[in-house]
Enzyme design. Structure first.
Site, mmCIF file in Angstrom:
data_model
loop_
_atom_site.group_PDB
_atom_site.id
_atom_site.type_symbol
_atom_site.label_atom_id
_atom_site.label_comp_id
_atom_site.label_asym_id
_atom_site.label_seq_id
_atom_site.Cartn_x
_atom_site.Cartn_y
_atom_site.Cartn_z
ATOM 1 N N LYS A 213 -10.265 -0.537 6.780
ATOM 2 C CA LYS A 213 -9.265 -0.112 5.790
ATOM 3 C C LYS A 213 -7.874 -0.627 6.167
ATOM 4 O O LYS A 213 -7.178 -1.239 5.362
ATOM 5 C CB LYS A 213 -9.275 1.426 5.686
ATOM 6 C CG LYS A 213 -8.223 1.998 4.777
ATOM 7 C CD LYS A 213 -8.404 1.566 3.338
ATOM 8 C CE LYS A 213 -7.164 1.814 2.524
ATOM 9 N NZ LYS A 213 -7.251 1.312 1.164
ATOM 10 N N CYS A 269 0.974 2.916 -0.009
ATOM 11 C CA CYS A 269 -0.045 2.490 0.958
ATOM 12 C C CYS A 269 0.323 1.308 1.838
ATOM 13 O O CYS A 269 0.310 1.442 3.057
ATOM 14 C CB CYS A 269 -1.346 2.237 0.222
ATOM 15 S SG CYS A 269 -1.981 3.796 -0.418
HETATM 16 P P1 NAD Z 1 -1.575 11.987 -3.417
HETATM 17 O O1 NAD Z 1 -0.339 12.361 -2.717
HETATM 18 O O2 NAD Z 1 -1.519 11.424 -4.780
HETATM 19 O O3 NAD Z 1 -2.551 13.262 -3.490
HETATM 20 C C1 NAD Z 1 -2.851 14.077 -2.418
HETATM 21 C C2 NAD Z 1 -3.280 15.441 -2.967
HETATM 22 O O4 NAD Z 1 -3.756 16.249 -1.877
HETATM 23 C C3 NAD Z 1 -2.150 16.239 -3.621
HETATM 24 O O5 NAD Z 1 -2.546 16.646 -4.908
HETATM 25 C C4 NAD Z 1 -1.945 17.431 -2.694
HETATM 26 O O6 NAD Z 1 -1.522 18.617 -3.359
HETATM 27 C C5 NAD Z 1 -3.334 17.594 -2.116
HETATM 28 N N1 NAD Z 1 -3.373 18.352 -0.847
HETATM 29 C C6 NAD Z 1 -2.505 18.315 0.183
HETATM 30 N N2 NAD Z 1 -2.916 19.147 1.156
HETATM 31 C C7 NAD Z 1 -4.072 19.707 0.740
HETATM 32 C C8 NAD Z 1 -4.993 20.643 1.313
HETATM 33 N N3 NAD Z 1 -4.803 21.144 2.515
HETATM 34 N N4 NAD Z 1 -6.056 20.998 0.594
HETATM 35 C C9 NAD Z 1 -6.277 20.500 -0.647
HETATM 36 N N5 NAD Z 1 -5.451 19.608 -1.234
HETATM 37 C C10 NAD Z 1 -4.372 19.216 -0.547
HETATM 38 O O7 NAD Z 1 -2.339 11.003 -2.425
HETATM 39 P P2 NAD Z 1 -3.189 9.697 -2.813
HETATM 40 O O8 NAD Z 1 -2.285 8.607 -3.235
HETATM 41 O O9 NAD Z 1 -4.327 10.098 -3.679
HETATM 42 O O10 NAD Z 1 -3.755 9.297 -1.369
HETATM 43 C C11 NAD Z 1 -4.705 10.098 -0.706
HETATM 44 C C12 NAD Z 1 -5.246 9.324 0.486
HETATM 45 O O11 NAD Z 1 -5.961 8.166 0.027
HETATM 46 C C13 NAD Z 1 -4.182 8.785 1.444
HETATM 47 O O12 NAD Z 1 -4.703 8.815 2.741
HETATM 48 C C14 NAD Z 1 -3.994 7.344 0.996
HETATM 49 O O13 NAD Z 1 -3.530 6.501 2.037
HETATM 50 C C15 NAD Z 1 -5.411 6.975 0.601
HETATM 51 N N6 NAD Z 1 -5.511 5.920 -0.422
HETATM 52 C C16 NAD Z 1 -4.664 5.944 -1.491
HETATM 53 C C17 NAD Z 1 -4.803 4.966 -2.493
HETATM 54 C C18 NAD Z 1 -3.872 4.935 -3.684
HETATM 55 O O14 NAD Z 1 -3.936 3.972 -4.421
HETATM 56 N N7 NAD Z 1 -3.033 5.923 -3.894
HETATM 57 C C19 NAD Z 1 -5.828 4.023 -2.396
HETATM 58 C C20 NAD Z 1 -6.692 4.061 -1.287
HETATM 59 C C21 NAD Z 1 -6.528 5.025 -0.305
HETATM 60 C C1 UGA Z 2 -3.232 -1.338 -2.407
HETATM 61 C C2 UGA Z 2 -4.511 -2.160 -2.207
HETATM 62 O O1 UGA Z 2 -4.506 -3.267 -3.106
HETATM 63 C C3 UGA Z 2 -5.754 -1.293 -2.460
HETATM 64 O O2 UGA Z 2 -6.917 -2.071 -2.189
HETATM 65 C C4 UGA Z 2 -5.710 -0.099 -1.526
HETATM 66 O O3 UGA Z 2 -6.801 0.754 -1.747
HETATM 67 C C5 UGA Z 2 -4.425 0.674 -1.754
HETATM 68 O O4 UGA Z 2 -3.282 -0.209 -1.539
HETATM 69 C C6 UGA Z 2 -4.301 1.797 -0.780
HETATM 70 O O5 UGA Z 2 -4.757 1.723 0.329
HETATM 71 O O6 UGA Z 2 -3.710 2.763 -1.201
HETATM 72 P P1 UGA Z 2 -1.812 -0.474 -4.486
HETATM 73 O O7 UGA Z 2 -0.838 -0.030 -3.465
HETATM 74 O O8 UGA Z 2 -2.219 0.440 -5.580
HETATM 75 O O9 UGA Z 2 -3.179 -0.927 -3.763
HETATM 76 O O10 UGA Z 2 -1.221 -1.762 -5.206
HETATM 77 P P2 UGA Z 2 -1.330 -3.351 -5.066
HETATM 78 O O11 UGA Z 2 -1.742 -3.897 -6.364
HETATM 79 O O12 UGA Z 2 -2.090 -3.764 -3.881
HETATM 80 O O13 UGA Z 2 0.207 -3.718 -4.844
HETATM 81 C C7 UGA Z 2 0.923 -3.263 -3.729
HETATM 82 C C8 UGA Z 2 2.313 -3.831 -3.733
HETATM 83 O O14 UGA Z 2 2.307 -5.231 -3.466
HETATM 84 C C9 UGA Z 2 3.057 -3.671 -5.062
HETATM 85 O O15 UGA Z 2 4.388 -3.305 -4.823
HETATM 86 C C10 UGA Z 2 3.000 -5.049 -5.686
HETATM 87 O O16 UGA Z 2 4.075 -5.299 -6.545
HETATM 88 C C11 UGA Z 2 3.064 -5.920 -4.444
HETATM 89 N N1 UGA Z 2 2.472 -7.263 -4.625
HETATM 90 C C12 UGA Z 2 1.148 -7.386 -4.897
HETATM 91 C C13 UGA Z 2 3.277 -8.401 -4.485
HETATM 92 O O17 UGA Z 2 4.488 -8.300 -4.228
HETATM 93 N N2 UGA Z 2 2.698 -9.640 -4.623
HETATM 94 C C14 UGA Z 2 1.383 -9.794 -4.891
HETATM 95 O O18 UGA Z 2 0.924 -10.948 -4.999
HETATM 96 C C15 UGA Z 2 0.583 -8.638 -5.031
#
Ligand code: NAD
Ligand code: UGA
Length: 443
Positions: A213, A269
């Site tokens: 990851k 992220c």
């Molecule tokens: P987020 O902040 O959108 O959501 C987190 C949720 O967890 C919130 O609704 C919060 O109220 C809840 N929460 C907090 N403490 C809690 C508890 N003790 N019990 C139950 N609920 C609780 O977070 P997110 O963006 O969905 O990210 C979650 C995880 O997934 C992170 O580790 C992030 O790095 C990872 N991740 C995020 C993305 C993305 O695109 N956002 C993609 C891949 C992985």
């Molecule tokens: C990113 C990864 O692409 C996901 O695979 C991963 O699951 C996620 O982080 C995570 O771990 O949360 P995300 O943050 O939603 O997803 O968005 P991206 O589309 O990856 O863009 C990230 C940032 O990079 C944005 O600010 C975007 O504008 C920038 N970016 C992206 C650039 O500046 N240039 C590019 O060519 C692509």
């Protein structure tokens, strides 16, 4: 009858996962400690903008395949699979703040202790957590007197905001981390959750899954910083980074993705995960030099953006009005966490500029993030944002900004400078309409 799944945390990842597991035919109970969020979800309203999610939520709620609760015991009652999807935000200094994650685990353990159910149960890390976390969780559940056999699985999520549902349903790979070889056999019921998804399924060790990851996000961020440095050199030597990226991208060893130059990566992220990996390496007495540079280059791109705006205003920014189009960290989301747009707005305000900004989805989140700052007006649409502006800065490449009526904007604006932070606008069209166009690494 398919198994019941519990999802802990209903953010971008948790809610998407819950809805998508319902789509795959499972009954899903989603739990969150945020009672306002749960109340909204029970009423069938998504708490954030994510394309396709609202429709799917409505459907599976009506079909009673999805339920929402703030009661952890209710969420775990019939569930064999417990996905931990809570936030793991950055800590100052680059580490990961695991308070929400640890709190969720304590609640899960306490709820399981009260349960009289028997049989195997899977606790799955979907949250992005430091390498070594799954092993620590195993220790946390060891000898805890539960009636159930607990399997800890690392199952990192790779979805992108703005395409979350599609990414979940059509993953490039599914990574499944287990503790040891014996557990590879035991993990089969978990693997079968993803049976109907056609994607390579990698069963690896916990630490490897956790590292996949971080390495994936860090590599994508590295591509972005690399192309941004190429763009900076292109500007100096007369090359065009858009054509360079296209020319590079045809080589499958390089790949065309993540080579868009501009103001750099933001979001909840990439910035946090790159810093976390750098921090993890340092904690293991290794200096990850490349990642340090990736972070530095990304920060510098925001500074370059401010310099470009000042240069376009012939060095005088104090008292000038800048229209900012886009506040979200990228298009198709309302998320402003670590948005480059907001960082640039703050830097411009410090230099005495006034800001008129607009975003199609992120206005509310931006309002909260910018509250207390003087000199920012959030406008009703893109045209309103440009009214009286001396310069226009495109920070997020929403499609609607590419289709604007530039003749109209020419009349609304006081100045004629357009700085394109994403190389997304049609430079020729703008110049035909009397604007001076400045991009990143383009001529
Ligand atoms: P987020 O902040 O959108 O959501 C987190 C949720 O967890 C919130 O609704 C919060 O109220 C809840 N929460 C907090 N403490 C809690 C508890 N003790 N019990 C139950 N609920 C609780 O977070 P997110 O963006 O969905 O990210 C979650 C995880 O997934 C992170 O580790 C992030 O790095 C990872 N991740 C995020 C993305 C993305 O695109 N956002 C993609 C891949 C992985
Ligand atoms: C990113 C990864 O692409 C996901 O695979 C991963 O699951 C996620 O982080 C995570 O771990 O949360 P995300 O943050 O939603 O997803 O968005 P991206 O589309 O990856 O863009 C990230 C940032 O990079 C944005 O600010 C975007 O504008 C920038 N970016 C992206 C650039 O500046 N240039 C590019 O060519 C692509």
């Amino acid at each position: 009858m398919k198994d019941t799944i519990a999802v802990i945390g209903t953010g971008y990842v948790g809610l998407t996962s819950g809805v998508c597991f319902a789509k795959l035919g499972f009954c899903v109970v989603c739990h969150d400690i945020d009672s306002k969020k749960i109340a909204m979800l029970i009423k069938g309203k998504t708490p954030f903008y994510e394309p396709g999610l609202q429709e799917a939520l409505t459907r599976y709620l009506q079909q009673k395949q999805l339920t929402f609760t703030t009661h952890i015991e209710r969420a775990l009652k019939d569930s064999r699979f417990i996905f931990i999807c809570v936030g793991t935000p950055p800590r100052k200094g680059g580490g990961v703040d695991l308070r929400a994650y640890n709190a969720a685990l304590v609640c899960v353990k306490n709820a399981l202790k009260k349960s009289i159910a028997h049989g195997d149960i899977f606790i799955i890390n979907k949250s992005t957590v430091p390498v070594g976390t799954a092993s620590r969780v195993q220790d946390f559940f060891r000898n805890s007197g539960l009636l159930r056999t607990v399997h800890i699985v690392s199952n990192p999520e790779f979805l992108r905001e703005g395409r979350a549902v599609t990414d979940f349903m059509e993953p490039d790979r599914i990574v499944i981390g287990v503790g040891n070889t014996a557990q590879k056999k035991n993990v089969q019921p978990f693997v079968s959750l993803y049976q109907s998804l056609r994607a390579p399924k990698l069963v690896v060790g916990w630490e490897t899954a956790e590292m996949i990851k971080y390495a994936s996000n860090a590599f994508l961020a590295t591509k972005i910083s690399f192309i941004n440095e190429i763009a900076n050199v292109c500007e100096r030597v007369g090359a065009d980074v858009e054509e360079v990226a296209r020319g590079m991208g045809y080589d499958p060893r390089i790949g065309a993705g993540f080579l868009r130059a501009g103001i750099g990566y933001g979001g909840s992220c990439f910035p946090k995960d790159v810093r976390a990996l750098h921090h993890m390496a340092r904690s293991s007495a290794y200096s990850f030099k490349l990642l340090k540079a990736v972070i530095e280059v990304n920060n510098d791109q925001q500074k370059h953006a401010v310099e470009k705006i000042i240069r376009a205003l012939h060095g005088a920014i104090r008292g000038k009005t800048i229209a900012i189009l886009g506040l979200a960290f990228k298009p198709q989301t309302d998320d402003v966490r670590e948005s480059a747009s907001l960082a640039i707005i703050k830097a411009l305000l410090k230099k005495g500029a006034r800001i008129r900004a607009y975003d199609p989805q992120a206005q509310d989140n931006a309002r909260a993030a910018l509250s207390g700052l003087r000199g920012v007006t959030l406008c009703a649409d893109a045209y309103e944002a440009t009214r009286g502006a001396h310069a226009l800065f495109l920070a997020t490449e929403w499609k609607e900004f590419q289709d604007l009526d530039w003749e109209k904007i020419k009349v609304l604006m006081k100045g004629n400078a357009v700085i394109d932070g994403r190389n997304a606008l049609n430079a020729k069209l703008l110049e035909r309409n009397g604007f001076t166009y400045v991009g990143f690494g383009v001529h």
